[in-house]
Design a protein around this motif. Structure first.
Motif, PDB file in Angstrom:
ATOM      1  N   MET A   1      11.525   7.490  -5.817  1.00 36.38           N
ATOM      2  CA  MET A   1      12.539   6.440  -5.976  1.00 36.38           C
ATOM      3  C   MET A   1      12.024   5.129  -5.367  1.00 36.38           C
ATOM      4  O   MET A   1      11.386   5.149  -4.324  1.00 36.38           O
ATOM      5  CB  MET A   1      13.833   6.837  -5.253  1.00 36.38           C
ATOM      6  CG  MET A   1      14.674   7.854  -6.018  1.00 36.38           C
ATOM      7  SD  MET A   1      15.328   7.163  -7.537  1.00 36.38           S
ATOM      8  CE  MET A   1      16.537   6.005  -6.886  1.00 36.38           C
ATOM      9  N   PHE A   2      12.335   4.039  -6.036  1.00 37.99           N
ATOM     10  CA  PHE A   2      11.958   2.734  -5.482  1.00 37.99           C
ATOM     11  C   PHE A   2      13.011   1.714  -5.901  1.00 37.99           C
ATOM     12  O   PHE A   2      13.775   1.940  -6.839  1.00 37.99           O
ATOM     13  CB  PHE A   2      10.571   2.315  -5.972  1.00 37.99           C
ATOM     14  CG  PHE A   2      10.422   2.371  -7.464  1.00 37.99           C
ATOM     15  CD1 PHE A   2       9.953   3.518  -8.079  1.00 37.99           C
ATOM     16  CD2 PHE A   2      10.776   1.295  -8.252  1.00 37.99           C
ATOM     17  CE1 PHE A   2       9.838   3.595  -9.459  1.00 37.99           C
ATOM     18  CE2 PHE A   2      10.657   1.354  -9.636  1.00 37.99           C
ATOM     19  CZ  PHE A   2      10.187   2.516 -10.238  1.00 37.99           C
ATOM     20  N   GLU A   3      13.040   0.608  -5.164  1.00 34.97           N
ATOM     21  CA  GLU A   3      13.995  -0.470  -5.454  1.00 34.97           C
ATOM     22  C   GLU A   3      13.226  -1.748  -5.707  1.00 34.97           C
ATOM     23  O   GLU A   3      12.233  -2.012  -5.022  1.00 34.97           O
ATOM     24  CB  GLU A   3      14.919  -0.709  -4.255  1.00 34.97           C
ATOM     25  CG  GLU A   3      15.898   0.412  -4.022  1.00 34.97           C
ATOM     26  CD  GLU A   3      16.422   0.383  -2.597  1.00 34.97           C
ATOM     27  OE1 GLU A   3      16.274  -0.652  -1.904  1.00 34.97           O
ATOM     28  OE2 GLU A   3      16.961   1.417  -2.179  1.00 34.97           O
ATOM     29  N   ILE A   4      13.711  -2.547  -6.660  1.00 30.03           N
ATOM     30  CA  ILE A   4      13.076  -3.825  -6.963  1.00 30.03           C
ATOM     31  C   ILE A   4      13.958  -4.945  -6.405  1.00 30.03           C
ATOM     32  O   ILE A   4      15.175  -4.936  -6.599  1.00 30.03           O
ATOM     33  CB  ILE A   4      12.872  -3.975  -8.482  1.00 30.03           C
ATOM     34  CG1 ILE A   4      11.857  -2.931  -8.958  1.00 30.03           C
ATOM     35  CG2 ILE A   4      12.408  -5.388  -8.826  1.00 30.03           C
ATOM     36  CD1 ILE A   4      11.665  -2.871 -10.450  1.00 30.03           C
ATOM     37  N   GLU A   5      13.324  -5.882  -5.697  1.00 24.79           N
ATOM     38  CA  GLU A   5      14.046  -7.018  -5.114  1.00 24.79           C
ATOM     39  C   GLU A   5      13.275  -8.286  -5.432  1.00 24.79           C
ATOM     40  O   GLU A   5      12.096  -8.231  -5.774  1.00 24.79           O
ATOM     41  CB  GLU A   5      14.064  -6.915  -3.580  1.00 24.79           C
ATOM     42  CG  GLU A   5      14.782  -5.731  -3.038  1.00 24.79           C
ATOM     43  CD  GLU A   5      14.680  -5.704  -1.505  1.00 24.79           C
ATOM     44  OE1 GLU A   5      14.147  -6.657  -0.896  1.00 24.79           O
ATOM     45  OE2 GLU A   5      15.149  -4.700  -0.954  1.00 24.79           O
ATOM     46  N   HIS A   6      13.937  -9.427  -5.230  1.00 19.63           N
ATOM     47  CA  HIS A   6      13.201 -10.683  -5.303  1.00 19.63           C
ATOM     48  C   HIS A   6      12.329 -10.828  -4.061  1.00 19.63           C
ATOM     49  O   HIS A   6      12.724 -10.426  -2.963  1.00 19.63           O
ATOM     50  CB  HIS A   6      14.168 -11.869  -5.423  1.00 19.63           C
ATOM     51  CG  HIS A   6      14.644 -12.055  -6.826  1.00 19.63           C
ATOM     52  ND1 HIS A   6      15.942 -11.858  -7.208  1.00 19.63           N
ATOM     53  CD2 HIS A   6      13.981 -12.401  -7.949  1.00 19.63           C
ATOM     54  CE1 HIS A   6      16.053 -12.063  -8.502  1.00 19.63           C
ATOM     55  NE2 HIS A   6      14.879 -12.398  -8.982  1.00 19.63           N
ATOM     56  N   GLU A   7      11.153 -11.424  -4.281  1.00 25.22           N
ATOM     57  CA  GLU A   7      10.251 -11.674  -3.149  1.00 25.22           C
ATOM     58  C   GLU A   7      10.878 -12.691  -2.189  1.00 25.22           C
ATOM     59  O   GLU A   7      11.514 -13.642  -2.629  1.00 25.22           O
ATOM     60  CB  GLU A   7       8.930 -12.227  -3.705  1.00 25.22           C
ATOM     61  CG  GLU A   7       7.914 -12.538  -2.660  1.00 25.22           C
ATOM     62  CD  GLU A   7       6.696 -13.249  -3.244  1.00 25.22           C
ATOM     63  OE1 GLU A   7       6.333 -13.002  -4.420  1.00 25.22           O
ATOM     64  OE2 GLU A   7       6.119 -14.078  -2.517  1.00 25.22           O
ATOM     65  N   ARG A   8      10.682 -12.454  -0.898  1.00 21.28           N
ATOM     66  CA  ARG A   8      11.139 -13.405   0.123  1.00 21.28           C
ATOM     67  C   ARG A   8       9.955 -13.752   1.028  1.00 21.28           C
ATOM     68  O   ARG A   8       8.968 -13.001   1.084  1.00 21.28           O
ATOM     69  CB  ARG A   8      12.276 -12.798   0.946  1.00 21.28           C
ATOM     70  CG  ARG A   8      13.553 -12.587   0.135  1.00 21.28           C
ATOM     71  CD  ARG A   8      14.756 -12.351   1.049  1.00 21.28           C
ATOM     72  NE  ARG A   8      14.570 -11.238   1.949  1.00 21.28           N
ATOM     73  CZ  ARG A   8      14.836  -9.957   1.657  1.00 21.28           C
ATOM     74  NH1 ARG A   8      15.299  -9.638   0.464  1.00 21.28           N
ATOM     75  NH2 ARG A   8      14.630  -9.013   2.547  1.00 21.28           N
ATOM     76  N   PRO A   9      10.048 -14.894   1.748  1.00 19.30           N
ATOM     77  CA  PRO A   9       8.893 -15.337   2.559  1.00 19.30           C
ATOM     78  C   PRO A   9       8.386 -14.253   3.511  1.00 19.30           C
ATOM     79  O   PRO A   9       7.175 -14.145   3.720  1.00 19.30           O
ATOM     80  CB  PRO A   9       9.452 -16.536   3.331  1.00 19.30           C
ATOM     81  CG  PRO A   9      10.551 -17.061   2.468  1.00 19.30           C
ATOM     82  CD  PRO A   9      11.156 -15.864   1.778  1.00 19.30           C
ATOM     83  N   GLU A  10       9.265 -13.430   4.035  1.00 20.52           N
ATOM     84  CA  GLU A  10       8.809 -12.416   5.003  1.00 20.52           C
ATOM     85  C   GLU A  10       7.984 -11.296   4.354  1.00 20.52           C
ATOM     86  O   GLU A  10       7.403 -10.468   5.053  1.00 20.52           O
ATOM     87  CB  GLU A  10       9.985 -11.832   5.796  1.00 20.52           C
ATOM     88  CG  GLU A  10      11.032 -11.105   4.977  1.00 20.52           C
ATOM     89  CD  GLU A  10      12.219 -11.985   4.589  1.00 20.52           C
ATOM     90  OE1 GLU A  10      12.011 -13.209   4.379  1.00 20.52           O
ATOM     91  OE2 GLU A  10      13.334 -11.460   4.495  1.00 20.52           O
ATOM     92  N   HIS A  11       7.918 -11.263   3.021  1.00 24.13           N
ATOM     93  CA  HIS A  11       7.101 -10.247   2.340  1.00 24.13           C
ATOM     94  C   HIS A  11       5.640 -10.688   2.184  1.00 24.13           C
ATOM     95  O   HIS A  11       4.793  -9.885   1.777  1.00 24.13           O
ATOM     96  CB  HIS A  11       7.647  -9.965   0.936  1.00 24.13           C
ATOM     97  CG  HIS A  11       9.063  -9.486   0.922  1.00 24.13           C
ATOM     98  ND1 HIS A  11       9.968  -9.847  -0.057  1.00 24.13           N
ATOM     99  CD2 HIS A  11       9.741  -8.680   1.763  1.00 24.13           C
ATOM    100  CE1 HIS A  11      11.134  -9.274   0.183  1.00 24.13           C
ATOM    101  NE2 HIS A  11      11.022  -8.565   1.287  1.00 24.13           N
ATOM    102  N   ALA A  12       5.368 -11.982   2.489  1.00 29.22           N
ATOM    103  CA  ALA A  12       4.076 -12.569   2.111  1.00 29.22           C
ATOM    104  C   ALA A  12       2.876 -11.792   2.663  1.00 29.22           C
ATOM    105  O   ALA A  12       1.910 -11.545   1.933  1.00 29.22           O
ATOM    106  CB  ALA A  12       4.017 -14.033   2.558  1.00 29.22           C
ATOM    107  N   ALA A  13       2.923 -11.397   3.932  1.00 29.93           N
ATOM    108  CA  ALA A  13       1.753 -10.744   4.536  1.00 29.93           C
ATOM    109  C   ALA A  13       1.487  -9.390   3.874  1.00 29.93           C
ATOM    110  O   ALA A  13       0.330  -9.042   3.579  1.00 29.93           O
ATOM    111  CB  ALA A  13       1.964 -10.560   6.038  1.00 29.93           C
TER     112      ALA A  13
END
Ligand SMILES: CC(C)(COP(=O)(O)OP(=O)(O)OC[C@H]1O[C@@H](n2cnc3c(N)ncnc32)[C@H](O)[C@@H]1OP(=O)(O)O)[C@@H](O)C(=O)NCCC(=O)NCCS
Length: 167
Positions: A1-13
């Protein structure tokens, strides 16, 4: 199972680490990179996939779309797309693309291109650009330049160079 979200700045690294792992340092030398430099991805069309709960929750996939002019037609370039090796083959990549292509159509985009493996991207409706019809700003294996219409007939108007939108 996985979830799709919009990218946010804290995901960058985590995204950078996934792209380095998936493509290596050569990723900056690719022709597609010429269309990304000095360009900005479309925030509403940047996605991440997550798996796990609580402290186990991990970023497992990433997909970005960029605005480009496709032989005169305003459209999108899909990529990079990457999924962590441990869960490849479980549908994360296909689902990220399905979500992105649906949202892109809803936003009014008519045409998408990418550089990639036809055998994979055919699963979400991409096909090869006829040789010589469109040109990338750098060398590309012509069999890897693919397109997908979001609006029937949009490709008929696309001839010539693929460029960044004017600033
Ligand atoms: C390519 C990538 C994004 C696919 O993600 P994924 O989540 O594993 O893909 P999915 O699970 O959605 O799809 C899996 C299906 O595609 C197929 N597939 C995966 N890569 C493929 C390829 N290069 N060519 C043909 N088929 C491919 C799998 O065999 C599988 O087929 P099946 O459903 O018939 O079993 C992932 O392997 C990856 O990150 N690779 C490294 C980075 C990369 O190459 N990105 C693409 C740049 S063009």
């Amino acid at each position: 199972m996985f979830e799709i979200e919009h990218e946010r700045p804290e995901h960058a690294a985590d995204i950078e680490a996934l792209l380095d792992l998936s493509f290596g340092p050569g990723r900056y030398a690719k022709a597609a990179q010429r269309l990304r430099e000095g360009n900005k991805p479309i925030p509403e069309l940047c996605y991440v996939a997550f798996q796990g709960e609580g402290a186990e929750r991990r970023l497992v996939g990433s997909l970005t779309f960029w605005p480009v002019i496709i032989g005169g037609v305003p459209g999108l370039m899909l990529g990079p797309l990457a999924v962590v090796p441990a869960i490849r083959g479980q549908g994360v990549g296909i689902n990220l693309m399905k979500r992105g292509l649906e949202d892109a159509r809803a936003m009014g985009f008519r045409l998408v291109i990418l550089v990639g493996d036809q055998n994979y991207y055919v699963k979400v409706g991409f096909g090869p650009v006829p040789p010589g019809r469109l040109t990338m700003p750098g060398p590309v294996d012509p069999w890897r330049l693919l397109f997908r219409e979001l609006d029937m007939g949009a490709f008929g108007h696309a001839h010539g160079p693929i460029t960044k939108p004017r600033a």
